[in-house]
Design a protein around this motif. Sequence first.
Motif, PDB file in Angstrom:
ATOM      1  N   GLU A   8       0.858  -1.240   0.100  1.00  0.00           N
ATOM      2  CA  GLU A   8      -0.032  -0.126  -0.004  1.00  0.00           C
ATOM      3  C   GLU A   8       0.789   1.138  -0.017  1.00  0.00           C
ATOM      4  OE1 GLU A   8      -3.115   2.679  -0.017  1.00  0.00           O
ATOM      5  OE2 GLU A   8      -2.973   0.518  -0.427  1.00  0.00           O
ATOM      6  N   GLU A   9       1.852   1.250   0.965  1.00  0.00           N
ATOM      7  CA  GLU A   9       2.855   2.385   1.023  1.00  0.00           C
ATOM      8  C   GLU A   9       3.552   2.462  -0.556  1.00  0.00           C
ATOM      9  OE1 GLU A   9       5.399   1.603   3.905  1.00  0.00           O
ATOM     10  OE2 GLU A   9       4.010   3.112   5.236  1.00  0.00           O
ATOM     11  N   PHE A  10       3.676   1.401  -1.241  1.00  0.00           N
ATOM     12  CA  PHE A  10       4.560   1.901  -2.791  1.00  0.00           C
ATOM     13  C   PHE A  10       3.272   1.586  -3.725  1.00  0.00           C
ATOM     14  CE2 PHE A  10       7.927   0.385  -0.232  1.00  0.00           C
ATOM     15  CZ  PHE A  10       9.103   1.397  -1.054  1.00  0.00           C
ATOM     16  N   ARG A  11       2.155   2.130  -3.452  1.00  0.00           N
ATOM     17  CA  ARG A  11       1.129   1.925  -4.408  1.00  0.00           C
ATOM     18  C   ARG A  11       1.398   2.994  -5.883  1.00  0.00           C
ATOM     19  NH1 ARG A  11      -0.043   4.973  -0.340  1.00  0.00           N
ATOM     20  NH2 ARG A  11      -0.842   7.188  -0.456  1.00  0.00           N
ATOM     21  N   TRP A  12       2.166   3.783  -5.515  1.00  0.00           N
ATOM     22  CA  TRP A  12       2.575   4.469  -6.830  1.00  0.00           C
ATOM     23  C   TRP A  12       3.545   3.852  -7.801  1.00  0.00           C
ATOM     24  CZ3 TRP A  12       7.590   4.821  -6.092  1.00  0.00           C
ATOM     25  CH2 TRP A  12       8.107   4.917  -4.883  1.00  0.00           C
ATOM     26  N   LEU A  13       3.844   2.765  -7.374  1.00  0.00           N
ATOM     27  CA  LEU A  13       4.843   1.978  -8.530  1.00  0.00           C
ATOM     28  C   LEU A  13       4.068   1.341  -9.417  1.00  0.00           C
ATOM     29  CD1 LEU A  13       7.676   0.196  -6.241  1.00  0.00           C
ATOM     30  CD2 LEU A  13       7.840   1.814  -8.025  1.00  0.00           C
ATOM     31  N   ASP A  14       4.313   1.265 -10.466  1.00  0.00           N
ATOM     32  CA  ASP A  14       3.667   0.510 -11.726  1.00  0.00           C
ATOM     33  C   ASP A  14       4.389  -0.520 -12.240  1.00  0.00           C
ATOM     34  OD1 ASP A  14       2.377  -0.079 -14.175  1.00  0.00           O
ATOM     35  OD2 ASP A  14       2.091   1.928 -14.572  1.00  0.00           O
ATOM     36  N   GLU A  15       3.859  -1.729 -11.759  1.00  0.00           N
ATOM     37  CA  GLU A  15       4.722  -3.047 -12.193  1.00  0.00           C
ATOM     38  C   GLU A  15       5.153  -3.004 -13.506  1.00  0.00           C
ATOM     39  OE1 GLU A  15       4.171  -7.893 -12.047  1.00  0.00           O
ATOM     40  OE2 GLU A  15       2.390  -6.307 -11.479  1.00  0.00           O
ATOM     41  N   ASP A  16       4.351  -2.395 -14.469  1.00  0.00           N
ATOM     42  CA  ASP A  16       4.829  -2.477 -15.883  1.00  0.00           C
ATOM     43  C   ASP A  16       5.273  -1.422 -16.520  1.00  0.00           C
ATOM     44  OD1 ASP A  16       3.240  -5.152 -15.959  1.00  0.00           O
ATOM     45  OD2 ASP A  16       1.339  -4.020 -16.080  1.00  0.00           O
ATOM     46  N   ALA A  17       5.478  -0.390 -16.007  1.00  0.00           N
ATOM     47  CA  ALA A  17       6.091   0.917 -16.398  1.00  0.00           C
ATOM     48  C   ALA A  17       7.518   0.759 -15.857  1.00  0.00           C
ATOM     49  CB  ALA A  17       5.443   1.999 -15.673  1.00  0.00           C
ATOM     50  N   SER A  22       2.400  13.087  -6.182  1.00  0.00           N
ATOM     51  CA  SER A  22       2.170  14.074  -4.980  1.00  0.00           C
ATOM     52  C   SER A  22       1.219  13.182  -4.063  1.00  0.00           C
ATOM     53  CB  SER A  22       1.682  15.267  -5.348  1.00  0.00           C
ATOM     54  OG  SER A  22       2.519  16.139  -6.175  1.00  0.00           O
ATOM     55  N   LEU A  23       1.815  13.055  -2.918  1.00  0.00           N
ATOM     56  CA  LEU A  23       0.961  11.985  -2.019  1.00  0.00           C
ATOM     57  C   LEU A  23       0.463  12.726  -0.924  1.00  0.00           C
ATOM     58  CD1 LEU A  23       3.325   9.099  -1.641  1.00  0.00           C
ATOM     59  CD2 LEU A  23       1.692   9.276  -3.410  1.00  0.00           C
ATOM     60  N   ALA A  24      -0.734  12.227  -0.539  1.00  0.00           N
ATOM     61  CA  ALA A  24      -1.401  13.290   0.592  1.00  0.00           C
ATOM     62  C   ALA A  24      -1.146  12.835   2.019  1.00  0.00           C
ATOM     63  CB  ALA A  24      -2.993  12.810   0.576  1.00  0.00           C
ATOM     64  N   THR A  25      -0.514  11.461   2.150  1.00  0.00           N
ATOM     65  CA  THR A  25       0.310  11.107   3.181  1.00  0.00           C
ATOM     66  C   THR A  25       1.833  10.854   3.103  1.00  0.00           C
ATOM     67  OG1 THR A  25      -0.182   8.915   2.474  1.00  0.00           O
ATOM     68  CG2 THR A  25      -1.752   9.531   3.668  1.00  0.00           C
ATOM     69  N   PRO A  26       2.521  11.061   4.127  1.00  0.00           N
ATOM     70  CA  PRO A  26       3.940  11.031   4.026  1.00  0.00           C
ATOM     71  C   PRO A  26       4.295   9.785   3.334  1.00  0.00           C
ATOM     72  CG  PRO A  26       3.285  11.440   6.200  1.00  0.00           C
ATOM     73  CD  PRO A  26       1.979  11.142   5.610  1.00  0.00           C
ATOM     74  N   PRO A  27       5.288   9.913   2.669  1.00  0.00           N
ATOM     75  CA  PRO A  27       5.779   8.830   1.726  1.00  0.00           C
ATOM     76  C   PRO A  27       6.512   7.682   2.385  1.00  0.00           C
ATOM     77  CG  PRO A  27       6.935  10.406   0.959  1.00  0.00           C
ATOM     78  CD  PRO A  27       6.035  11.094   2.055  1.00  0.00           C
ATOM     79  N   VAL A  28       6.820   6.606   2.181  1.00  0.00           N
ATOM     80  CA  VAL A  28       7.859   5.599   2.990  1.00  0.00           C
ATOM     81  C   VAL A  28       9.244   6.188   2.594  1.00  0.00           C
ATOM     82  CG1 VAL A  28       7.979   4.078   0.609  1.00  0.00           C
ATOM     83  CG2 VAL A  28       8.314   3.020   2.996  1.00  0.00           C
ATOM     84  N   ARG A  29      10.028   6.008   3.629  1.00  0.00           N
ATOM     85  CA  ARG A  29      11.317   6.109   3.585  1.00  0.00           C
ATOM     86  C   ARG A  29      12.216   5.040   3.228  1.00  0.00           C
ATOM     87  NH1 ARG A  29      13.434  11.051   6.030  1.00  0.00           N
ATOM     88  NH2 ARG A  29      11.864  12.448   6.679  1.00  0.00           N
ATOM     89  N   PRO A  30      13.513   5.013   2.417  1.00  0.00           N
ATOM     90  CA  PRO A  30      14.243   3.997   2.313  1.00  0.00           C
ATOM     91  C   PRO A  30      15.027   3.585   3.378  1.00  0.00           C
ATOM     92  CG  PRO A  30      15.181   5.848   1.221  1.00  0.00           C
ATOM     93  CD  PRO A  30      13.928   6.396   2.153  1.00  0.00           C
ATOM     94  N   VAL A  56       8.756  10.970  -5.472  1.00  0.00           N
ATOM     95  CA  VAL A  56       7.686  11.175  -4.763  1.00  0.00           C
ATOM     96  C   VAL A  56       7.672  12.193  -3.824  1.00  0.00           C
ATOM     97  CG1 VAL A  56       6.201   9.514  -3.215  1.00  0.00           C
ATOM     98  CG2 VAL A  56       7.329   8.434  -5.088  1.00  0.00           C
ATOM     99  N   THR A  57       6.753  13.092  -3.778  1.00  0.00           N
ATOM    100  CA  THR A  57       6.598  14.103  -2.859  1.00  0.00           C
ATOM    101  C   THR A  57       5.456  13.903  -1.969  1.00  0.00           C
ATOM    102  OG1 THR A  57       7.604  15.413  -4.477  1.00  0.00           O
ATOM    103  CG2 THR A  57       6.560  16.670  -2.653  1.00  0.00           C
ATOM    104  N   GLY A  58       5.785  14.119  -0.446  1.00  0.00           N
ATOM    105  CA  GLY A  58       4.614  13.949   0.445  1.00  0.00           C
ATOM    106  C   GLY A  58       3.881  15.429   0.764  1.00  0.00           C
ATOM    107  N   PRO A  59       3.039  15.708   1.675  1.00  0.00           N
ATOM    108  CA  PRO A  59       2.413  16.646   2.023  1.00  0.00           C
ATOM    109  C   PRO A  59       3.364  17.683   2.833  1.00  0.00           C
ATOM    110  CG  PRO A  59       1.662  14.987   3.416  1.00  0.00           C
ATOM    111  CD  PRO A  59       2.809  14.052   2.480  1.00  0.00           C
TER     112      PRO A  59
END
Length: 664
Positions: free
Chosen positions: A530-539, A656-664, A545-548
């Motif tokens: 869910e945290e990596f939902r912005w990743l596209d498996e096929d792209a 641009s995410l509405a919630t803080p993005p995952v950190r590496p 990624v920018t958080g709020p």
Amino acid sequence: MFPVFSRMLEEDWRGLSVLYLTPLRALLNNLHPRLSGYADLLGRRTGLWHGDVSESRRKGIRSDPPDVLLTTPESVEAMLISSKTDHRWLFKNLQVVIVDEIHAFAGDDRGWHLLSVTQRVQELAGRELQRVGLSATVGDPDALLTWLTAGTVGRATLLAPDVASLPADRTQAAAEAPDVTLDHVGSIANAAEVISRLHRGEKRLVFVDSRSRAEELTRELRLRGSTTWISHGSLGRQERADTEEAFATSPTGVIVATSTMELGIDVGDLDRVIQIDAPWSVAGFLQRLGRTGRRAGTVSNALFLTTSTQALRDALGLLTAWSEGWIEPVSPPPFPIHVAAQQVLALLRQEGRLGTRTWSRWLGNPVVLGTDVEARLGRLVDHLVQTDVLSMDGELLQIGPEAERLYGGRNYLELTAVFADPPTLAVVHGRTTVGSVHVRSVLSQLQVHDDGVLLLAGRDWGIRDVDWKRRVVTVEPVRHGAGRATWIGAGPEVAFATAQAVRRAMTASTAPEGVRLGKRAVTARQGLLEEFRWLDEDAAGTDVVTGPSGESWWWTFAGTVANRELTERLASVTTTASHSGLAIRLGNAVDATVVRDALAATSSGDWFASIPDEFVDAWKFADVLPDDLVAALFAARDRDPDAVEQTADGAIRGHSLATPPVRP
């Protein structure tokens, strides 16, 4: 060893005729009694020489050499440069050099040092030595064979038995899929709770890829009543010996270890391997997995217990690469010019004086360090003479005053190894050396308390006195003092292929093939996806990624080396850039367009014209090299141009995410 012993008897070898080299003292200690037993049956002797061996035993080897000497390349170097050792006499009868766990040498500069030392003892013996390399974890054995036999003209042979040649019980075990389970526990304390309750009555080997965390886990297990030992490289001689002896003979218990127990040390009938978080490499995981499943009717097994969501992510990535059949290639690092600097100094310490045109013959013809190094040896020696590291007496080279200043202490001990030891203090209780800790560990404890507490060998020790001149900390045991011990290391580097496997794991619909997930891991994995939902498996391409809050991360999944270069190329974009193997922190509100423009304005390779000090410090003996050779070393080593090109030239998407993005 049996074919070597056969040759020894048939050809009547006398004196020191076999060097058996391994990367770890623990492995030497483990092998010595077994090989001694074989030798005794034949009326021959073995000897042991490493940093823990007493001077009296070394003196005995110098005066009456055994037939087989088990040692490390660094100890061989110490023999060559020591005024106490008659190296020409000691090595004159040498016939064979055996390199055990060769993959552990070949992947870094210890391997180049090993080759150089082997070539030098071959020169002393006056004959071409048979070289035998052993490994169970090599992806490209032909390449390693070519590397090991540099400087020789004899026939090179690859001996790789297939499964069909194994006994029936081993064939069945080799054919069965290993039992690999991944679970998520959230903390070291929870990991200790699980281990203390799970598989009681069995012998378990727990790997932790940090000495500090190994100490913490050991204390937690002992607090829960588990019979536990600990093994890592900063423990004292007796502590290590007690651990190895107890675990080899005990039918049950837990040993917590770093990579010291990864290689071929015999720990008896091992039941389980447990991995805390993710190991540094697929090759390391395979070594650890292979410690189990050696008895008839058993299969290899490994249980992963992850203590954070980042560790779960990394474990999923590593197991994805493993399930796909990928393993890191063992590639000797290119252009070891700094090892050449160490070798010329060690040779002059060994021989006293050598001719400017003849000294390199000690390193083979052609030079075993490679053609790129051989072509620059003249430039290297000229610079060392100009800077007084070497001096000239007519046409003869000798050690110069600057080398005396830099390396002359403790009888040139610094010349015995091509890796730098961190600044440490010995921790002593009574007459026993418990181990050693980084200077920073002691300072941080004393800043917090007048009487600091250290955690070492799985126990808490109160600091009673610090002798800074002698670099000794005197301690006494205390009860659960919440001590800590710190060691400073470079940390793991993430390969491009492993980073890409993490990306695939974060978009996969199922767990890696052949891996069973525990209930907590299933839940935690769903949260990660869910945290990596912005990743596209096929792209194809990468993502900014920018958080709020405006903080931006560029998720490249390009690996540590490539991200280091890409971070430098983005210096005009932000002054706060930092990186991991997966992502680059850009600062506030840096979008994909800005990243693309910054990359277009710089060209790959231009950014390292000024070498950062931390990279020079990372290579021992690089400080005596001329600037152009340091730059050449840096360009050859700390770059991954293919990964950089693929990443920089690919599509870059913005989110641009509405919630803080995952950190590496």
